[in-house]
Motif scaffolding. Structure first.
Motif, PDB file in Angstrom:
ATOM      1  N   GLU A  33       0.835  -1.204   0.000  1.00  0.00           N
ATOM      2  CA  GLU A  33       0.000   0.000   0.000  1.00  0.00           C
ATOM      3  C   GLU A  33       0.873   1.258   0.000  1.00  0.00           C
ATOM      4  O   GLU A  33       0.588   2.225  -0.701  1.00  0.00           O
ATOM      5  CB  GLU A  33      -0.889   0.004   1.241  1.00  0.00           C
ATOM      6  CG  GLU A  33      -2.365   0.099   0.881  1.00  0.00           C
ATOM      7  CD  GLU A  33      -3.239   0.086   2.113  1.00  0.00           C
ATOM      8  OE1 GLU A  33      -3.531   1.182   2.614  1.00  0.00           O
ATOM      9  OE2 GLU A  33      -3.590  -1.014   2.584  1.00  0.00           O
ATOM     10  N   ILE A  34       1.934   1.185   0.804  1.00  0.00           N
ATOM     11  CA  ILE A  34       2.872   2.318   0.843  1.00  0.00           C
ATOM     12  C   ILE A  34       3.473   2.524  -0.551  1.00  0.00           C
ATOM     13  O   ILE A  34       3.583   3.643  -1.036  1.00  0.00           O
ATOM     14  CB  ILE A  34       3.985   2.077   1.900  1.00  0.00           C
ATOM     15  CG1 ILE A  34       3.375   2.137   3.308  1.00  0.00           C
ATOM     16  CG2 ILE A  34       5.125   3.081   1.755  1.00  0.00           C
ATOM     17  CD1 ILE A  34       4.342   1.832   4.438  1.00  0.00           C
ATOM     18  N   GLY A  35       3.825   1.383  -1.199  1.00  0.00           N
ATOM     19  CA  GLY A  35       4.403   1.452  -2.551  1.00  0.00           C
ATOM     20  C   GLY A  35       3.453   2.153  -3.516  1.00  0.00           C
ATOM     21  O   GLY A  35       3.858   2.985  -4.321  1.00  0.00           O
ATOM     22  N   ARG A  40       1.815   7.114  -6.510  1.00  0.00           N
ATOM     23  CA  ARG A  40       0.929   8.263  -6.770  1.00  0.00           C
ATOM     24  C   ARG A  40       1.650   9.577  -6.535  1.00  0.00           C
ATOM     25  O   ARG A  40       1.495  10.529  -7.265  1.00  0.00           O
ATOM     26  CB  ARG A  40      -0.306   8.189  -5.850  1.00  0.00           C
ATOM     27  CG  ARG A  40      -1.463   7.419  -6.487  1.00  0.00           C
ATOM     28  CD  ARG A  40      -2.737   7.567  -5.682  1.00  0.00           C
ATOM     29  NE  ARG A  40      -2.685   6.838  -4.427  1.00  0.00           N
ATOM     30  CZ  ARG A  40      -2.942   5.541  -4.297  1.00  0.00           C
ATOM     31  NH1 ARG A  40      -3.262   4.826  -5.367  1.00  0.00           N
ATOM     32  NH2 ARG A  40      -2.875   4.944  -3.120  1.00  0.00           N
ATOM     33  N   GLN A  41       2.463   9.591  -5.471  1.00  0.00           N
ATOM     34  CA  GLN A  41       3.166  10.841  -5.140  1.00  0.00           C
ATOM     35  C   GLN A  41       4.417  11.045  -6.005  1.00  0.00           C
ATOM     36  O   GLN A  41       5.064  12.085  -5.929  1.00  0.00           O
ATOM     37  CB  GLN A  41       3.586  10.830  -3.667  1.00  0.00           C
ATOM     38  CG  GLN A  41       2.409  10.874  -2.710  1.00  0.00           C
ATOM     39  CD  GLN A  41       2.867  10.909  -1.259  1.00  0.00           C
ATOM     40  OE1 GLN A  41       4.029  11.184  -0.974  1.00  0.00           O
ATOM     41  NE2 GLN A  41       1.960  10.621  -0.351  1.00  0.00           N
ATOM     42  N   GLY A  42       4.786   9.992  -6.756  1.00  0.00           N
ATOM     43  CA  GLY A  42       5.970  10.080  -7.624  1.00  0.00           C
ATOM     44  C   GLY A  42       7.271  10.142  -6.836  1.00  0.00           C
ATOM     45  O   GLY A  42       8.238  10.763  -7.277  1.00  0.00           O
ATOM     46  N   VAL A  43       7.290   9.513  -5.657  1.00  0.00           N
ATOM     47  CA  VAL A  43       8.533   9.512  -4.869  1.00  0.00           C
ATOM     48  C   VAL A  43       9.194   8.125  -4.949  1.00  0.00           C
ATOM     49  O   VAL A  43       8.504   7.126  -5.170  1.00  0.00           O
ATOM     50  CB  VAL A  43       8.301   9.911  -3.379  1.00  0.00           C
ATOM     51  CG1 VAL A  43       7.819  11.346  -3.269  1.00  0.00           C
ATOM     52  CG2 VAL A  43       7.316   8.968  -2.694  1.00  0.00           C
TER      53      VAL A  43
END
Ligand code: PEP
Ligand code: MN
Length: 357
Positions: A33-35, A40-43
């Motif tokens: 989920e973190i991935g 989504r955040q592009g980090v």
């Protein structure tokens, strides 16, 4: 220790294994989920600062019997497994991947479809040298029923003292000769600043092997809508090749074709080693059309036809071959270009069984 005690302890270990597995799986789901959130955040997925903080926290709470080193090692394995789960997710989402798009991408070049099931032949001189030279090749292609012509105007040469190509003048010559015979054209562009302008002259922009990882060029190619023919780098893995294509597609240009052109190995019997297995792998992994350049991969005329047939049998969507009216006087790749008569023989031989379809 009696047998009952041993069984009892083993029973407890089995229970703990079960609980640990449940916790690890729960942890893995959260990491996934973190991935997705990071996506989504592009980090970046890997966060070394966060990882170090987690390890230090665990070590500070460790009361043994495992040493701090062992605790670090064990948790590092867990972190790595979570990271590769996140990266697998990411790979599934590569735009060039078959997992992302099931149907083949078909590149339409006004009447010619590449990737649509019927292989295409792309032929032409290594370099555009003069109008007359290109015209002779164009006439031969027309006669054979071939509709896509190649010709280099910007030549990436090993030596700065070798012919560097006619530049924009070369593109103009290519366009003029091609339009006289109703052919589509492919030519290499090496400078990101020329990508926009190229569409005025050519139908497909080639990005050469030496520039496969020229990321600024790839990004510029992503900004236009001209189809791109991306060559595999001299020492590029298939994964690197696909990621290079991803740069273009991620930029918004979905009209990308891949071309295997041989890779550097220790073998000297051929100029490069034609990696025929790359064809079915690329077709499996990606939805983009896959071509094979038999000239630059082999560097020898005597095996062009069997190599082209092998490429088609392996699932290639097309073949590229170099043709010159007088190869002996060619300003580049003189040793490996076919003359017009040899080209007609080559084409007849390769298509003898109707391209195997
Ligand atoms: C070419 O096709 O003209 C060429 C230079 O090939 P490569 O980039 O594969 O060496
Ligand atoms: Mn060449």
């Amino acid at each position: 220790m009696g047998q009952t005690r041993l069984d009892e302890l083993r029973g407890r270990l089995d229970e703990i294994n079960g609980v640990m597995l449940e916790l690890l799986s729960e942890r893995a789901r959260i990491a996934q989920e973190i991935g997705q959130e990071k996506e989504r955040q592009g980090v970046p997925k890997f966060d070394p600062v966060r990882e170090k903080a987690m390890l230090e926290d665990l070590v500070s709470r460790n009361t043994g019997p495992f040493s701090h080193e062992t605790v670090r090692h064990l948790f590092k394995q867990i972190f790595q497994a979570s990271l590769s789960l996140q990266q697998t997710d990411h790979k599934k989402q590569l735009l060039v991947s078959r997992k992302k798009q099931k149907e083949d991408t078909i590149v339409e070049l006004g009447g010619v479809s590449i990737g649509g099931g019927r292989p295409v032949m792309v032929a032409g001189p290594c370099s555009v040298e003069s109008y007359e030279q290109v015209r002779q090749v164009a006439a031969a292609l027309k006669e054979a029923g071939i509709t896509v012509m190649r010709g280099g105007a910007f030549k990436p040469r090993t030596s700065p003292y070798d012919f560097q190509g006619l530049g924009i003048e070369g593109l103009k010559i290519l366009k003029e000769a091609a339009s006289e015979f109703g052919l589509k054209t492919i030519s290499e562009i090496v400078d990101p600043a020329h990508v926009g302008l190229a569409s005025e002259y050519i139908d497909v922009i080639q990005i050469g092997a030496r520039n496969m990882q020229n990321f600024e060029l790839l990004k510029a190619a992503g900004e236009v809508r001209t189809p791109i023919l991306l060559k595999r780098g001299l020492a590029a893995t298939i994964d690197e090749f696909l990621h290079a294509a991803e740069y273009i597609v991620a930029g918004g240009n979905t009209q990308v074709m891949l071309i295997e052109r041989g890779i550097r190995t220790y073998e000297r019997a051929t100029r490069n080693t034609l990696d025929i297995s790359a064809v079915p792998i690329l077709k499996q992994e990606s939805h983009l059309p896959v071509l094979v350049d038999v000239t630059h991969s082999t560097g020898r005329k005597d095996i062009l036809a069997p190599c082209a047939k092998a490429a088609i049998a392996a699932g290639a969507d097309g073949i590229m071959v170099e043709v010159h009216p007088d190869p002996a006087t060619a300003l580049s790749d003189a040793a490996q270009q076919l003359n017009i008569e040899e080209f007609h023989r080559f084409y007849a031989e390769v298509t003898r069984t109707g391209w195997g379809v």
